[in-house]
Design a protein around this motif. Structure first.
Motif, PDB file in Angstrom:
ATOM      1  N   ILE A 137      -4.553 -29.792 123.896  1.00 31.77           N
ATOM      2  CA  ILE A 137      -4.379 -29.601 125.336  1.00 31.77           C
ATOM      3  C   ILE A 137      -5.039 -28.302 125.787  1.00 31.77           C
ATOM      4  N   ALA A 138      -5.699 -28.364 126.925  1.00 34.15           N
ATOM      5  CA  ALA A 138      -6.496 -27.240 127.423  1.00 34.15           C
ATOM      6  C   ALA A 138      -5.628 -26.039 127.773  1.00 34.15           C
ATOM      7  N   LEU A 139      -6.229 -24.860 127.637  1.00 30.04           N
ATOM      8  CA  LEU A 139      -5.542 -23.597 127.925  1.00 30.04           C
ATOM      9  C   LEU A 139      -4.999 -23.572 129.349  1.00 30.04           C
ATOM     10  N   LEU A 140      -5.788 -24.003 130.307  1.00 27.08           N
ATOM     11  CA  LEU A 140      -5.372 -23.983 131.710  1.00 27.08           C
ATOM     12  C   LEU A 140      -4.129 -24.841 131.914  1.00 27.08           C
ATOM     13  N   GLN A 141      -4.083 -26.003 131.279  1.00 25.86           N
ATOM     14  CA  GLN A 141      -2.919 -26.883 131.422  1.00 25.86           C
ATOM     15  C   GLN A 141      -1.685 -26.248 130.798  1.00 25.86           C
ATOM     16  N   LYS A 142      -1.829 -25.616 129.634  1.00 29.60           N
ATOM     17  CA  LYS A 142      -0.680 -24.985 128.977  1.00 29.60           C
ATOM     18  C   LYS A 142      -0.114 -23.847 129.832  1.00 29.60           C
ATOM     19  N   GLU A 143      -0.988 -22.976 130.323  1.00 35.53           N
ATOM     20  CA  GLU A 143      -0.506 -21.840 131.115  1.00 35.53           C
ATOM     21  C   GLU A 143       0.094 -22.312 132.434  1.00 35.53           C
ATOM     22  N   SER A 144      -0.482 -23.343 133.028  1.00 29.19           N
ATOM     23  CA  SER A 144       0.058 -23.880 134.284  1.00 29.19           C
ATOM     24  C   SER A 144       1.433 -24.488 134.062  1.00 29.19           C
ATOM     25  N   ALA A 145       1.575 -25.263 132.986  1.00 27.17           N
ATOM     26  CA  ALA A 145       2.860 -25.903 132.692  1.00 27.17           C
ATOM     27  C   ALA A 145       3.939 -24.862 132.412  1.00 27.17           C
ATOM     28  N   LEU A 146       3.590 -23.809 131.678  1.00 29.30           N
ATOM     29  CA  LEU A 146       4.561 -22.766 131.359  1.00 29.30           C
ATOM     30  C   LEU A 146       5.009 -22.042 132.623  1.00 29.30           C
ATOM     31  N   PRO A 185      -4.601 -27.273 139.386  1.00 31.59           N
ATOM     32  CA  PRO A 185      -5.965 -26.989 138.904  1.00 31.59           C
ATOM     33  C   PRO A 185      -6.326 -27.694 137.604  1.00 31.59           C
ATOM     34  N   HIS A 186      -5.399 -27.777 136.635  1.00 28.46           N
ATOM     35  CA  HIS A 186      -5.767 -28.377 135.345  1.00 28.46           C
ATOM     36  C   HIS A 186      -6.042 -29.871 135.477  1.00 28.46           C
ATOM     37  N   LEU A 187      -5.332 -30.559 136.371  1.00 30.55           N
ATOM     38  CA  LEU A 187      -5.602 -31.988 136.563  1.00 30.55           C
ATOM     39  C   LEU A 187      -6.884 -32.203 137.366  1.00 30.55           C
ATOM     40  N   TYR A 188      -7.172 -31.280 138.281  1.00 28.93           N
ATOM     41  CA  TYR A 188      -8.435 -31.355 139.012  1.00 28.93           C
ATOM     42  C   TYR A 188      -9.600 -31.166 138.048  1.00 28.93           C
ATOM     43  N   GLN A 189      -9.487 -30.191 137.134  1.00 31.46           N
ATOM     44  CA  GLN A 189     -10.518 -29.979 136.124  1.00 31.46           C
ATOM     45  C   GLN A 189     -10.676 -31.218 135.234  1.00 31.46           C
TER      46      GLN A 189
END
Length: 286
Positions: free
Chosen positions: A141-150, A221-225
């Protein structure tokens, strides 16, 4: 009469590099007895089976499946199984700075949040915590998705359970900031970018960027990416590039992760998509 041997304890610990380093643990304990100790940071967990008994803040707590167990920095606690069945749980260990940042972004108050209970039953944030743990522990899982979820889970938890209730920041549209963010993601959709770096591009806090971006675009943002990556993947697959090549070119961790995400959005595997395009291009082929 012989006693059945206890199952073997299973422990999986991962140290994960985000904007701050964090730790996640998935464990099944049967004989483990944690002596009294403290943590420098926060610990959040969800019980998946059995019962965890522990002493915390001069109380005895019994955490059951589905319950959130937690400790705050500096508070002594112990831990052991409630009975011979043991217990299993998923834990996330976070530096205090992460909670302070999340609290500041959510409320505007630069202070550590404080949570009174050691166990929370029937919390609407319990299953999202389990999903967060799965997300953080997955290297694909991408870094952006992990940080956003946290950040999303932490701000929700702080807003609901902080002992000192504070007003939340109001979210506006921020069209210029959102436009800069979208331009960056469109130009560098395959890049592994952190939420902190994306927030610098937008000149907003990570929390404010998450909320205002989703309010304006309809997606975080992570889903848009990810959507941009899938759109590019469809283009490359139509050019007969192999799924492995496309996965690499569009920034996915590996081909299996690419296949799962592609199917979630298109309903087809990459190979199935290529076959469908080929059939459409040659309508009389069998």
């Amino acid at each position: 009469m012989k006693h059945q041997p206890l199952p073997k304890e299973k422990i999986r610990h991962q140290h994960i590099h985000l904007s701050h380093d964090i730790d996640v643990l998935q464990a099944a304990y049967y004989q483990q007895h944690f002596s009294r100790h403290t943590h420098d940071g926060y610990a959040f967990g969800i019980i998946t089976s059995g019962t965890l008994d522990f002493s915390y803040r001069q109380q005895k707590w019994h955490a059951l499946p589905g319950d959130i167990n937690l400790v705050v920095p500096g508070e002594a606690h112990d831990g052991q199984a409630g009975d011979f069945h043991g217990w299993s749980y998923r834990m996330i260990y976070l530096p205090a700075d992460i909670l302070q940042d999340a609290s500041y972004q959510s409320t505007g108050k630069d202070e550590l949040p404080w949570f009174l209970p050691g166990c929370i039953q029937q919390s609407p944030l319990a299953q999202p915590l389990a999903a967060l743990h799965t997300c953080l522990a997955n290297p694909s899982i991408a870094l952006l998705q992990k940080e956003s979820a946290l950040l999303h889970w932490l701000t929700a938890f702080i807003e609901q359970y902080n002992a000192q209730k504070l007003p939340c920041c109001k979210i506006g549209q921020e069209p210029q900031a959102i436009s800069r963010t979208m331009d960056y993601l469109q130009n560098d959709f395959a890049a592994s970018i952190s939420l902190q770096d994306l927030a610098k591009i937008a000149n907003l806090s990570p929390y404010y960027l998450l909320r205002s971006f989703e309010k304006s675009v309809g997606l975080p943002p992570h889903l848009y990416q990810q959507q941009l990556r899938i759109e590019k993947a469809r283009e490359l697959l139509a050019r007969n590039q192999s799924p492995a090549q496309v996965a690499l070119a569009t920034g996915f961790a590996d081909q299996s992760h690419f296949t799962r995400q592609f199917k979630k959005i298109t309903g087809l595997t990459p190979a199935g998509y290529q076959k469908a395009i080929s059939t459409a291009a040659c309508p009389f082929s069998k």
